[in-house]
Motif scaffolding. Structure first.
Motif, short mmCIF file in Angstrom:
data_model
loop_
_atom_site.label_atom_id
_atom_site.label_comp_id
_atom_site.label_asym_id
_atom_site.label_seq_id
_atom_site.Cartn_x
_atom_site.Cartn_y
_atom_site.Cartn_z
N GLU A 170 0.83 -1.20 0.00
CA GLU A 170 0.00 0.00 0.00
C GLU A 170 0.87 1.26 0.00
O GLU A 170 0.55 2.25 -0.70
CB GLU A 170 -0.92 -0.01 1.22
CG GLU A 170 -2.00 -1.08 1.16
CD GLU A 170 -2.88 -1.08 2.39
OE1 GLU A 170 -2.62 -0.28 3.32
OE2 GLU A 170 -3.83 -1.89 2.46
N VAL A 199 1.01 4.20 -2.86
CA VAL A 199 0.84 5.62 -2.55
C VAL A 199 2.03 6.42 -3.08
O VAL A 199 1.87 7.51 -3.68
CB VAL A 199 0.67 5.84 -1.03
CG1 VAL A 199 0.74 7.34 -0.70
CG2 VAL A 199 -0.65 5.26 -0.55
N GLU A 254 -4.64 16.35 -3.76
CA GLU A 254 -4.44 14.90 -3.73
C GLU A 254 -3.09 14.54 -3.14
O GLU A 254 -2.97 13.58 -2.36
CB GLU A 254 -4.56 14.32 -5.14
CG GLU A 254 -4.45 12.80 -5.16
CD GLU A 254 -4.66 12.22 -6.54
OE1 GLU A 254 -3.68 12.22 -7.32
OE2 GLU A 254 -5.79 11.77 -6.83
N SER A 291 -3.30 14.68 0.55
CA SER A 291 -4.00 13.50 1.07
C SER A 291 -3.11 12.27 1.01
O SER A 291 -3.08 11.45 1.94
CB SER A 291 -5.28 13.25 0.25
OG SER A 291 -6.18 14.33 0.39
N LEU A 292 -2.34 12.15 -0.10
CA LEU A 292 -1.45 11.00 -0.25
C LEU A 292 -0.34 11.01 0.79
O LEU A 292 0.04 9.96 1.33
CB LEU A 292 -0.86 10.99 -1.67
CG LEU A 292 -1.84 10.64 -2.79
CD1 LEU A 292 -1.19 10.86 -4.16
CD2 LEU A 292 -2.33 9.20 -2.67
N ARG A 339 -0.48 12.36 3.78
CA ARG A 339 -1.06 11.99 5.07
C ARG A 339 -1.33 10.49 5.13
O ARG A 339 -1.08 9.84 6.16
CB ARG A 339 -2.35 12.77 5.31
CG ARG A 339 -2.12 14.26 5.58
CD ARG A 339 -3.39 14.94 6.05
NE ARG A 339 -4.43 14.95 5.02
CZ ARG A 339 -4.54 15.88 4.06
NH1 ARG A 339 -3.67 16.89 4.00
NH2 ARG A 339 -5.51 15.83 3.18
N ARG A 340 -1.83 9.94 4.03
CA ARG A 340 -2.11 8.50 3.98
C ARG A 340 -0.82 7.69 4.11
O ARG A 340 -0.78 6.71 4.85
CB ARG A 340 -2.80 8.18 2.65
CG ARG A 340 -3.03 6.69 2.38
CD ARG A 340 -3.89 6.05 3.45
NE ARG A 340 -4.14 4.65 3.17
CZ ARG A 340 -4.59 3.77 4.06
NH1 ARG A 340 -4.85 4.17 5.31
NH2 ARG A 340 -4.80 2.52 3.73
N ARG A 341 0.23 8.16 3.44
CA ARG A 341 1.51 7.44 3.52
C ARG A 341 2.06 7.50 4.94
O ARG A 341 2.61 6.51 5.45
CB ARG A 341 2.50 8.05 2.53
CG ARG A 341 3.89 7.40 2.60
CD ARG A 341 4.72 7.79 1.38
NE ARG A 341 4.74 9.22 1.17
CZ ARG A 341 5.51 10.07 1.84
NH1 ARG A 341 6.33 9.63 2.79
NH2 ARG A 341 5.48 11.37 1.57
N VAL A 348 0.35 7.71 7.72
CA VAL A 348 -0.43 6.76 8.54
C VAL A 348 0.02 5.33 8.29
O VAL A 348 0.23 4.53 9.21
CB VAL A 348 -1.94 6.91 8.24
CG1 VAL A 348 -2.73 5.78 8.91
CG2 VAL A 348 -2.46 8.25 8.72
N LEU A 349 0.19 5.01 7.02
CA LEU A 349 0.60 3.64 6.66
C LEU A 349 2.00 3.34 7.19
O LEU A 349 2.27 2.23 7.68
CB LEU A 349 0.57 3.46 5.14
CG LEU A 349 -0.83 3.43 4.50
CD1 LEU A 349 -0.70 3.43 2.97
CD2 LEU A 349 -1.62 2.22 4.97
#
Length: 245
Positions: free
Chosen positions: A71, A75, A102, A105-106, A108-110, A112-113
């Motif tokens: 994942e 990202v 975007e 958002s990416l 922040r998502r990275r 978290v991951l």
């Protein structure tokens, strides 16, 4: 049934050998070394199950790590693509705003991951240490079991030697008795466990019951070559100077 007193007295030697054979068989059934083997077999099973459980946990964590890494990589590739579009300058103002949003958002998502991946990897490291510990415990249990089995086998071998010796002695003794006497002895031994015993101080050496005066009087008046029996357990009573008659 009649037998010379000297022949009757030899029944005590035979009874002693049979008593030893009985003790050997009992020891074989309750052998401490065998009980220790069984305990250690159960301990090995418990430790093996513990090691397997840790292995399952590690497999699950490895699967989670691979999933998170996949994942995160997806990202990152999306981020690289968006940055490439921004760098190329081939997008209009609206697309530029969307790409910037975007990318935020990416990122922040990275983050978290990546935090999740660090947590899972730390758990994987702890599980690995647990696995090493469980493996060491299992190795020790297996070594302890091998040692216990060796001690058990040695004890059984000693019992076998003792049994063979007693059986040899028994064969030599039993051949020296009249057929009717040895038959009576064997029948009594098969039913009660003791075929013959010393009448000592007016007490039967087989059932340990003290005979009453009337019975002692009867036995006293019985000829020495007559085979007498205990009125309680029916064992052949061998009379000697210790019988108190």
């Amino acid at each position: 049934m009649n037998a010379e007193p000297s022949i009757q007295s030899k029944l005590l030697d035979l009874a002693a050998v049979d008593a030893e054979l009985t003790r050997i068989e009992h020891r074989r059934k309750v052998l401490p070394e065998e009980q220790e083997v069984q305990r250690l077999e159960a301990e090995r099973t418990t430790r093996k199950d513990a090691a397997v459980k840790v292995e399952i946990i590690i497999d699950d964590l490895d699967r989670d790590i691979r999933k998170l890494e996949g994942e995160i990589e997806a990202v990152r590739k999306r981020e690289e693509r968006d940055r490439g579009l921004l760098t190329a300058g081939s997008v209009n103002a609206k697309q530029l705003s969307e790409l910037q949003h975007e990318l935020g958002s990416l990122e922040r998502r990275r983050t978290v991951l990546e935090d999740e991946l660090i947590d899972v990897m730390e758990r994987r490291e702890a599980a690995s240490a647990n696995h090493d510990h469980a493996g060491a415990n299992l190795d020790q249990a297996e070594q302890d079991l091998v040692d216990a089995e060796r001690r058990r086998d040695d004890a059984l071998a000693d019992l076998k030697v003792a049994q063979q010796r007693c059986e040899s002695d028994r064969a030599a003794l039993s051949g020296g008795f009249p057929a009717d006497l040895i038959a009576a002895y064997e029948k009594q031994r098969a039913g009660f466990g003791v075929g013959a015993a010393l009448l000592q101080a007016r007490r039967c050496g087989a059932c340990r019951i003290e005979l009453d005066r009337g019975e002692i009087s009867r036995i006293t008046q019985t000829a020495a070559d007559v085979v007498v029996r205990c009125p309680e357990c029916n064992a052949i009573l061998v009379r000697t100077k210790q019988s108190g008659l």
